[in-house]
Write a protein that holds these residues in place. Structure first.
Motif, short mmCIF file in Angstrom:
data_model
loop_
_atom_site.label_atom_id
_atom_site.label_comp_id
_atom_site.label_asym_id
_atom_site.label_seq_id
_atom_site.Cartn_x
_atom_site.Cartn_y
_atom_site.Cartn_z
N ASN A 187 -2.97 -4.57 3.25
CA ASN A 187 -2.83 -3.33 2.62
C ASN A 187 -1.28 -3.22 2.56
O ASN A 187 -0.54 -3.87 3.34
CB ASN A 187 -3.26 -2.19 3.55
CG ASN A 187 -4.58 -2.08 3.67
OD1 ASN A 187 -5.37 -2.09 2.53
ND2 ASN A 187 -5.08 -1.66 4.83
N ILE A 211 -3.44 -2.06 -6.99
CA ILE A 211 -3.09 -1.27 -5.74
C ILE A 211 -3.46 0.27 -6.07
O ILE A 211 -2.62 0.88 -6.93
CB ILE A 211 -1.63 -1.46 -5.17
CG1 ILE A 211 -1.35 -2.90 -5.32
CG2 ILE A 211 -1.46 -0.70 -4.00
CD1 ILE A 211 -0.70 -3.62 -6.33
N CYS A 246 -9.18 -9.58 -1.33
CA CYS A 246 -7.94 -8.80 -0.73
C CYS A 246 -7.16 -9.30 0.08
O CYS A 246 -7.02 -10.24 0.72
CB CYS A 246 -9.15 -7.71 0.29
SG CYS A 246 -8.11 -6.32 0.88
N GLY A 288 -3.82 1.94 -1.14
CA GLY A 288 -2.75 0.86 -0.28
C GLY A 288 -3.51 -0.66 -0.54
O GLY A 288 -2.67 -1.41 0.01
N GLY A 289 -4.62 -0.77 -0.75
CA GLY A 289 -5.24 -2.05 -0.54
C GLY A 289 -4.70 -2.95 -1.73
O GLY A 289 -4.09 -2.41 -2.81
#
Length: 158
Positions: A7, A92, A4, A115-116
């Motif tokens: 964002n 995303i 990850c 939005g990650g």
């Protein structure tokens, strides 16, 4: 391995375009039907620059498509040309349904958020499962064009 990268703010121009395809369900073996971004309609230079920064690449090397996965995505490997694209895909989520939406890559799973920015090696088996398969789901799948280093993006807007 799923990583990850934080964002990103997804602009309304992108969300609005994604909304038009959110109930389609692309199969991973039909890449010709993927919705490529349309420069005149949804180009957002700041979004592209911020996404490229998060990916650690020049924004001219950014290549991305919208992918509708309202029924999830079956386990697969991407068949991108390794002479043109890096082995890493960045996903995303721009429209997510209620409940958990989960990316699976190799032996890992990651619940995603709007939005990650999530990355994994697309040459290895990966998939996406959704708790709600009726409301619609769209992700942007981005990668680095390695064949255009130092040039402007050849396929941008196609």
């Amino acid at each position: 391995m799923i990583t990850c990268h934080g964002n990103i703010k997804v602009p309304s121009s992108i969300t609005n375009h994604a909304d038009t395809i959110k109930l389609e369900n692309y199969k991973t073996n039909t890449p010709a039907k993927f919705q490529k971004h349309f420069t005149a309609q949804v180009q957002d230079t700041m979004f592209e620059i911020e996404l490229a920064e998060a990916m650690g690449i020049d924004h001219n090397q950014l290549d991305y498509v919208y992918f509708s996965v309202c029924k999830g995505a079956e386990p697969h490997t991407d068949q991108l040309d390794p002479l043109k694209f890096s082995d890493t895909t960045y996903v995303i989520p721009v429209i997510l349904p209620e409940g958990d939406s989960v990316i699976h890559a190799r032996d890992e799973s990651e619940t995603v958020v709007l939005g990650g920015i999530y990355s994994f090696d697309h040459t290895e088996t990966h998939s996406m499962t959704l708790e709600d398969m009726e409301s619609g789901c769209v992700v942007i799948m981005a990668t680095e064009r390695i064949d255009i280093i130092g040039e402007s993006a050849e396929y941008k807007g196609s």
